[in-house]
Design an enzyme around this catalytic site. Structure first.
Site, PDB file in Angstrom:
ATOM      1  CE  LYS A  75      47.323 -28.219  10.385  1.00  0.00           C
ATOM      2  NZ  LYS A  75      47.854 -26.847  10.372  1.00  0.00           N
ATOM      3  CB  SER A 151      44.510 -24.734  10.252  1.00  0.00           C
ATOM      4  OG  SER A 151      45.917 -24.609  10.258  1.00  0.00           O
ATOM      5  CB  SER A 175      48.064 -22.870  10.569  1.00  0.00           C
ATOM      6  OG  SER A 175      46.716 -22.223   9.388  1.00  0.00           O
TER       7      SER A 175
END
Length: 481
Positions: A75, A151, A175
Site C-alpha cells: 500500500k 483506505s 482500513s
C-alpha cells in the site's frame, strides 16, 4: 504457469510450488505482471508497477523464507521500501523517498516476497474509500461503479481480482476490514504492537494504526503474521508473543466459544438490513458449529468515543502534514491537499494539548469498559460496515466540509471498526455473505487483546464451512478483459 493456474493458489500454495521446483519465481513474476496488465486498467488498483526492480531482486537470489518467490504489493502508505516513492495518496507527499526499508518491509523481504509495486490509497488514509485526487479512484472488481473501500482499497481490489494472493495494508480505523468487506476478501487487524512500525515511528495515530495484509485465504494471513510479528529494538511497546505459530491455529478446533452478537451501531448510525442479515447468518452458522451465541454489546458512549477519535485523527493529520512540509519545503494548502484533509489539518492545528489528553483519556475509559466485556465473551460478532459496497463519489474527500462534518460522514459508513483500533484488540472481516445484487458483505469478529489465535481458529473453521475463494468477481484475471 498461466493465469488460471496462478489464481487457483494462495500465497502459501505458490511458495510450496516454488519449493518443489514445479514453478520458478521468474514464472510467478511473469504471470503477476500479466495479471496487472489484464485487469488493472479497469480497476486502477496498482499505481506503480516496478517490474524491473522485481527482476533485479530475483537475479540477486531471494531469501528462502515461507513466501519465497511470491509477488507482493505494498500500500502507498505505511510500509516503505528503500528508494521506492511513497506518495501517501497526496500531492503534498508525492515523490517522498526513504533511503531504507521500514522494519516490516525488511521482514517481508526476508520472508521471500518479491516486491512488484504499490497500490492506491486515499490521501493519508483519511477515508473509507480509495479515491484520491492524485491517482484517481480505485474501482471495486465486483462492480466497477462502486468503491472498494479504504483506505487499503487498492490492495483489497488487487487481491480480489487475482493480481496477487496477498497484499500489504494497514488499519487506523478499519482500513483493512472495510475494504475486505467490500471486496470479498479476508482482512485481519492484528493486536496493537504485534507488528513493528519502526524505525521511523513508535506508533501511529496514538496506537490506532496497525499494519498487516489482505488475503484470499485465512492461512495466508496467519503465515504472514508469523513472518512479521515481534518487536524491533526500541519499540515503545509490543504484544505478548503467541503460544504457537499462527499457521498452526488455522486448522485447530477453537472449542466451544461464547460469542456476543451486536447488530446496532455503537453511535446510532443506520445499518442496512443486508448487513444485519449477514451478521445474523454468521451467528446462525457459529451456532451450527457448536458455539454459544448471545445478543450482547459492550456498553460505552459511542458519540463521546467518535469525538475522541476525530480529535486524535485531526491532531495526527496536522502533525504529519507539518512534518512533510518541513521535509519537502512545500507549503500545505488547498492546492496540494484535498478539501477535507485541509479542513482536518486546520482543525488539528487549533487543538490544544489538553484536548488531545482528554481524548486519550476517553480511549482509556472505553478500553477498560470493553476489556471487562471480553472477560465474559470470547468473541464479539457484528457487521463490518453499515452497507454493501457503495457508489464511487459517495465519500468525496474533495467536497467542502468541516473536519467534524467529514468525520461524521466518513465514520457513519463504518461505525463498527474504529472501536478496536482504540482498544488495540484484534479484529477480522470474514467474507461470509453476498447481497441480493451479488456484492460481498463481510462480517466482523473481534477477539480479546493479543488473542489472534482464537480468531484464526474460528476463521479457519468458518472458511471450511463456507468456502469463499471460489467466488470470483466479474473483473478477475481468469476472465477476459
Amino acid at each position: 504457469m498461466n493465469l488460471d493456474d496462478y489464481s487457483r493458489f494462495d500465497a502459501v500454495g505458490l511458495a510450496e510450488l516454488v519449493r518443489r521446483k514445479e514453478v520458478t519465481p521468474e514464472e510467478l513474476l511473469r504471470v503477476a505482471v500479466e495479471a496487472i496488465h489484464r485487469v488493472n486498467p479497469a480497476l486502477n488498483a496498482v499505481i506503480d508497477l516496478r517490474e524491473g526492480e522485481a527482476r533485479d531482486a530475483l537475479k540477486q537470489d531471494i531469501p528462502d523464507g515461507p513466501f519465497r518467490g511470491v509477488p507482493f504489493l505494498i500500500k502507498d502508505i505505511g510500509v516503505h521500501a528503500a528508494g521506492v516513492p511513497t506518495d501517501m495518496g497526496s500531492r503534498m507527499a508525492q515523490g517522498t523517498v526513504f533511503p531504507h526499508d521500514s522494519a516490516l518491509m525488511a521482514r517481508y523481504r526476508r520472508a521471500g516476497l518479491v516486491l512488484l509495486g504499490r497500490t492506491n490509497a486515499p490521501e493519508f488514509g483519511n477515508n473509507a474509500t480509495t479515491e484520491p485526487v492524485l491517482h484517481g479512484p480505485t474501482r471495486n472488481p465486483w462492480d466497477v461503479k462502486r468503491s472498494p473501500g479504504g483506505s487499503s482499497g487498492g490492495s483489497a481490489a488487487a487481491v480480489a481480482a487475482g493480481i496477487v494472493p496477498v497484499a500489504h495494508g494497514n488499519d487506523g480505523g478499519g482500513s483493512l476490514r472495510i475494504p475486505a468487506s467490500l471486496c470479498g476478501v479476508f482482512g485481519l487487524k492484528p493486536t496493537r504492537g504485534r507488528n513493528s512500525l519502526g524505525p521511523d515511528a513508535g506508533d501511529f495515530i496514538f496506537g490506532m494504526g496497525i499494519e498487516h495484509v489482505l488475503s484470499r485465504s485465512v492461512r495466508d494471513s496467519a503465515a504472514m503474521l508469523d513472518a512479521t510479528q515481534g518487536p524491533e529494538a526500541g519499540d515503545p511497546y509490543f504484544a505478548p508473543p503467541p503460544r504457537r505459530p499462527y499457521l498452526e491455529e488455522v486448522g485447530r478446533a477453537p472449542g466451544r466459544l461464547r460469542i456476543a452478537l451486536m447488530t446496532e451501531a455503537p453511535m446510532g448510525a443506520p445499518v442496512s438490513a443486508e448487513c444485519v442479515e449477514a451478521a445474523r447468518a454468521a451467528a446462525k452458522l457459529c451456532t451450527e458449529l457448536g458455539h454459544e451465541v448471545v445478543e450482547a454489546a459492550p456498553e460505552h458512549d459511542g458519540q463521546l468515543l467518535h469525538e475522541a477519535v476525530s480529535t486524535v485523527w485531526s491532531a495526527t493529520m496536522a502533525s504529519l502534514v507539518g512534518m512533510l512540509s518541513q521535509f519537502s519545503g512545500r507549503d500545505p494548502g488547498p492546492e496540494l491537499l484535498e478539501a477535507t484533509t485541509w479542513a482536518v489539518v486546520r482543525h488539528g492545528r487549533e487543538l490544544k494539548a489538553t484536548d488531545l489528553q482528554r481524548a486519550l483519556g476517553v480511549f482509556n475509559f472505553v478500553s477498560r469498559q470493553v476489556g471487562a466485556f471480553f472477560q465474559q465473551y470470547d468473541v464479539l460478532l457484528s457487521p463490518t460496515v453499515a452497507a454493501p459496497p457503495f457508489p464511487l463519489g459517495l465519500l468525496d474527500a474533495n467536497a467542502p466540509r468541516t473536519a467534524r462534518e467529514w468525520y461524521d460522514h466518513a465514520f457513519g459508513h463504518c461505525p463498527f471498526t474504529a472501536l478496536f483500533n482504540v482498544t488495540g484488540q484484534p479484529a477480522m472481516s470474514v467474507p461470509l455473505h453476498w447481497s441480493a445484487e451479488g456484492l460481498p458483505i463481510g462480517v466482523q469478529f473481534a477477539g480479546r487483546y493479543a488473542d489472534e489465535a482464537t480468531l484464526f481458529q474460528l476463521a479457519g473453521q468458518l472458511e471450511q464451512a463456507r468456502p469463499w475463494a471460489q467466488r470470483l468477481p466479474p473483473v478477475h484475471v481468469t476472465r477476459p478483459a
